[in-house]
Scaffold this active site. Sequence first.
Site, PDB file in Angstrom:
ATOM      1  N   GLU A  29      15.387  37.479  -5.866  1.00  0.00           N
ATOM      2  CA  GLU A  29      13.953  37.626  -6.429  1.00  0.00           C
ATOM      3  C   GLU A  29      13.275  36.208  -6.348  1.00  0.00           C
ATOM      4  O   GLU A  29      11.951  36.141  -6.037  1.00  0.00           O
ATOM      5  CB  GLU A  29      14.140  38.088  -8.025  1.00  0.00           C
TER       6      GLU A  29
HETATM    7  C1  LIG Z   1      10.172  41.856  -6.160  1.00  0.00           C
HETATM    8  C2  LIG Z   1      10.155  42.985  -7.473  1.00  0.00           C
HETATM    9  N1  LIG Z   1      11.051  43.047  -8.361  1.00  0.00           N
HETATM   10  C3  LIG Z   1      11.255  43.847  -9.208  1.00  0.00           C
HETATM   11  C4  LIG Z   1      10.191  44.786  -9.497  1.00  0.00           C
HETATM   12  C5  LIG Z   1       9.908  45.553 -10.685  1.00  0.00           C
HETATM   13  N2  LIG Z   1      10.077  46.773 -10.089  1.00  0.00           N
HETATM   14  C6  LIG Z   1       9.083  44.821  -8.600  1.00  0.00           C
HETATM   15  N3  LIG Z   1       8.036  45.735  -8.692  1.00  0.00           N
HETATM   16  N4  LIG Z   1       9.242  43.613  -7.543  1.00  0.00           N
END
Ligand SMILES: Cc1ncc(CN)c(N)n1
Length: 217
Positions: free
Chosen positions: A208
């Site tokens: 992330e």
């Molecule tokens: C990269 C990312 N990570 C998590 C989420 C949460 N749904 C998101 N929308 N985008």
Amino acid sequence: MADSLSGGGRSARLLAAAGDDLAAAARVRLLTELTAGSVDPEVYARYLRVEEEFVHTAARVLGAAVWDAPRWESTVGHARSLFSLVTEQREYFAHARAQWPAAADLSPAARRAAGGLSEHVLRAAADHGYPAIVTSMLAAEQLYLTWCTAATGRDVRREPAVQEWIELHARAPFTDQVAFLRAEVDALPGEVSDARLLDWFTAMLAEECRFHDAVFR
Ligand SMILES: Cc1ncc(CN)c(N)n1
């Protein structure tokens, strides 16, 4: 509350063990600038592009969760989350991209770095099945619940499309989806160790961070 550590189950232990990683992932430059309402329009245009691609990946992963679901209730919960992705969230991108003032110009390096998140979660799903899917998706969703809930608590002026994206991750049905994932982690069989859950969770958070940093490349 969906983001509380109360309850004493496996997900509470996991969130406590990964607390520092979660806090660090919520502090990366992009999320800090979105929270402060200071993000550059070209950066957000790039984010919209890679984020829409990731939401498509998330929908595919939830399809795999439906396939692997151990119980009827699991099937229903993932199907509800999948429905939100293919309706509310997909519509958000169509509308946000149409009104956003800057174009998305992504370098090959940015594409590669952002694509790592999808590659990672698809690989985890293929290699380790249901326990890795719910744990990795909990990491992704808990991160958004954490930073977006904190952002809505701040009195900051943001572009309407940014504000809408943040609010969408701080209210139902998104908050219910995070609570559902926690319940699925709580219900994982004992032979899947806590250490394994922590590995999957923190590996997803690391991807992330790379994903969110990619839009500055
Ligand atoms: C990269 C990312 N990570 C998590 C989420 C949460 N749904 C998101 N929308 N985008």
